[in-house]
Design a protein around this motif. Structure first.
Motif, short mmCIF file in Angstrom:
data_model
loop_
_atom_site.label_atom_id
_atom_site.label_comp_id
_atom_site.label_asym_id
_atom_site.label_seq_id
_atom_site.Cartn_x
_atom_site.Cartn_y
_atom_site.Cartn_z
N LEU A 152 0.99 -1.36 0.04
CA LEU A 152 0.23 0.41 0.41
C LEU A 152 1.18 1.13 0.17
O LEU A 152 0.46 2.07 -0.55
CB LEU A 152 -1.17 -0.15 1.59
N ASP A 153 1.85 1.36 0.99
CA ASP A 153 2.86 2.37 1.15
C ASP A 153 3.84 2.65 -0.52
O ASP A 153 3.96 3.69 -0.84
CB ASP A 153 3.80 2.25 1.68
N ALA A 154 3.87 1.69 -1.04
CA ALA A 154 4.63 1.38 -2.42
C ALA A 154 3.55 2.07 -3.25
O ALA A 154 3.92 2.59 -4.68
CB ALA A 154 5.55 -0.31 -2.85
N ASP A 155 2.59 1.93 -3.12
CA ASP A 155 1.19 2.09 -4.49
C ASP A 155 0.89 4.06 -4.54
O ASP A 155 0.76 4.34 -3.09
CB ASP A 155 -0.16 1.30 -4.02
N PRO A 156 1.14 4.87 -5.47
CA PRO A 156 0.84 5.54 -5.20
C PRO A 156 -0.32 6.46 -5.00
O PRO A 156 -0.73 7.22 -4.16
CB PRO A 156 2.24 6.88 -6.31
N CYS A 157 -1.35 5.05 -5.85
CA CYS A 157 -2.39 5.64 -5.14
C CYS A 157 -2.89 5.34 -4.03
O CYS A 157 -4.45 6.41 -4.15
CB CYS A 157 -3.52 4.70 -5.91
N THR A 158 -2.77 4.86 -3.06
CA THR A 158 -2.66 4.93 -1.67
C THR A 158 -1.99 5.42 -1.09
O THR A 158 -2.36 4.98 0.50
CB THR A 158 -3.40 2.82 -1.18
N LYS A 159 -0.77 5.44 -1.10
CA LYS A 159 0.51 5.66 -0.38
C LYS A 159 -0.10 7.53 0.84
O LYS A 159 -0.03 7.27 1.79
CB LYS A 159 1.45 6.27 -0.46
N ASN A 160 -1.22 7.99 -0.01
CA ASN A 160 -1.22 8.87 0.60
C ASN A 160 -2.46 8.70 1.50
O ASN A 160 -3.04 8.95 2.81
CB ASN A 160 -1.26 9.89 0.14
N LEU A 161 -3.68 7.37 1.28
CA LEU A 161 -4.67 7.24 2.17
C LEU A 161 -4.17 6.43 2.89
O LEU A 161 -4.96 6.73 4.69
CB LEU A 161 -5.53 6.48 1.05
N VAL A 162 -3.67 5.94 2.99
CA VAL A 162 -2.68 5.14 4.36
C VAL A 162 -1.60 6.09 4.91
O VAL A 162 -2.47 6.13 6.36
CB VAL A 162 -1.91 4.03 4.03
N ALA A 163 -1.24 7.21 5.34
CA ALA A 163 -0.70 8.53 5.89
C ALA A 163 -2.07 8.90 6.70
O ALA A 163 -1.39 9.02 7.65
CB ALA A 163 -0.26 8.84 5.06
N GLN A 164 -3.16 8.71 5.63
CA GLN A 164 -4.26 10.31 6.34
C GLN A 164 -5.07 9.19 7.37
O GLN A 164 -5.19 9.46 8.74
CB GLN A 164 -5.06 10.15 5.25
N LEU A 165 -5.52 7.82 6.87
CA LEU A 165 -5.50 7.21 7.81
C LEU A 165 -4.60 6.59 9.15
O LEU A 165 -5.41 6.14 10.28
CB LEU A 165 -6.43 5.17 7.36
N LEU A 166 -3.91 6.70 8.99
CA LEU A 166 -2.36 6.46 10.13
C LEU A 166 -2.51 7.87 11.46
O LEU A 166 -2.64 6.85 12.35
CB LEU A 166 -0.98 5.91 10.09
N LEU A 167 -3.40 8.98 10.89
CA LEU A 167 -3.24 9.43 11.81
C LEU A 167 -4.20 9.54 12.72
O LEU A 167 -4.55 9.87 13.79
CB LEU A 167 -3.50 11.17 11.20
N GLN A 168 -5.81 9.19 12.03
CA GLN A 168 -6.86 8.44 12.41
C GLN A 168 -7.03 7.26 13.63
O GLN A 168 -6.74 7.71 14.32
CB GLN A 168 -7.94 9.17 12.00
N PHE A 169 -6.16 6.30 13.39
CA PHE A 169 -5.89 5.26 13.92
C PHE A 169 -4.61 4.40 13.51
O PHE A 169 -4.27 3.97 12.37
CB PHE A 169 -6.42 4.28 12.92
N PRO A 170 -3.91 5.22 14.78
CA PRO A 170 -2.38 5.08 14.48
C PRO A 170 -2.22 3.25 14.55
O PRO A 170 -0.78 3.10 14.25
CB PRO A 170 -1.69 5.71 15.11
N TRP A 171 -2.73 2.56 14.67
CA TRP A 171 -2.06 1.64 15.03
C TRP A 171 -3.68 0.49 14.08
O TRP A 171 -2.58 -0.66 13.93
CB TRP A 171 -3.10 0.42 16.14
N TRP A 172 -3.72 1.07 13.01
CA TRP A 172 -4.07 -0.22 11.87
C TRP A 172 -2.43 -0.61 11.48
O TRP A 172 -3.07 -2.37 10.40
CB TRP A 172 -4.67 1.06 10.74
N SER A 173 -1.62 0.33 10.79
CA SER A 173 -1.09 -0.50 10.07
C SER A 173 -0.26 -2.12 11.19
O SER A 173 0.08 -3.06 10.55
CB SER A 173 0.58 -0.07 10.25
N ASP A 174 0.09 -1.90 12.33
CA ASP A 174 0.13 -3.11 12.95
C ASP A 174 -0.71 -4.36 13.34
O ASP A 174 -0.34 -5.49 12.78
CB ASP A 174 0.31 -2.92 14.96
N LEU A 175 -1.58 -3.71 13.47
CA LEU A 175 -2.89 -4.53 13.72
C LEU A 175 -3.56 -5.55 11.94
O LEU A 175 -3.17 -6.12 11.92
CB LEU A 175 -4.06 -4.21 13.32
N HIS A 176 -3.62 -4.65 10.61
CA HIS A 176 -3.48 -4.86 9.57
C HIS A 176 -1.71 -6.05 9.65
O HIS A 176 -2.33 -7.07 8.48
CB HIS A 176 -3.20 -4.17 8.40
N GLY A 177 -1.14 -5.89 9.67
CA GLY A 177 -0.33 -7.20 9.58
C GLY A 177 -0.46 -8.46 10.51
O GLY A 177 0.07 -9.22 9.56
#
Length: 180
Positions: A127-152
């Protein structure tokens, strides 16, 4: 507040100024891989793909939750909560379980939104490598900072990721069905 054997613990908050509790929950899970895998129901498929034995629950799930509660509440910022935890540690199992439920609910709400972008069950790295979703992930982490750990941990686990889909967004199932 004086702690007595009949003391009922107050509501435990996990958001905003109490988000350090959620951060400690996530940090404990990161530091305790084996227990985390057991808590989230290890699958034989995942174990095989990762080249490790499947982790089966040898002790009750509540024992792991109790260890997790100790990591969260032993040094809590609120002295009343610390004192209550010391007196009634078993009363803190349910709030931790409830927080996992809330995290799963919020995680799935985020994934539902991501699924609408065609992101499917991509890893955080993809998701970070895809320009279409990179900014979206960055925004969601501001609201839900634990998402990337949970997603893993949860992205391929349909017990936790109810927005789970193994279909590639580019597949055309309708035309394939017409071929039959």
């Amino acid at each position: 507040m004086k702690v007595t054997p009949n003391t009922k613990i107050p509501a435990i908050y996990w958001e905003k100024r109490y988000s350090a509790r959620t951060s400690r929950l996530i940090e404990w899970c990161k530091a305790n891989d084996e227990a985390r895998i057991k808590l989230f129901s290890d699958s034989a498929k995942d174990a095989k793909e990762e080249g490790r034995p499947r982790q089966q629950m040898s002790t009750q799930k509540k024992n792991h939750i109790q260890q997790l509660a100790a990591a969260i509440f032993t040094n809590d910022e609120d002295p009343t909560i610390r004192a209550l935890y010391e007196e009634h540690p078993l009363s803190f199992i349910k709030p931790v379980e409830s927080q996992f439920f809330r995290l799963r609910k919020k995680y799935n709400a985020v994934n539902k939104g991501l699924g609408q972008t065609g992101a499917g069950v991509k890893s955080v790295e993809e998701l970070d490598a895809d320009p279409c979703t990179k900014n979206l992930v960055a925004q969601l982490l501001l609201q839900f900072p634990w998402w990337s750990d949970l997603h893993g941990w949860w992205r391929m686990n349909p017990s936790y990721n109810t927005a789970f889909s193994t279909a590639d967004p580019g597949q055309d199932f309708a035309s394939k069905a017409l071929e039959f």
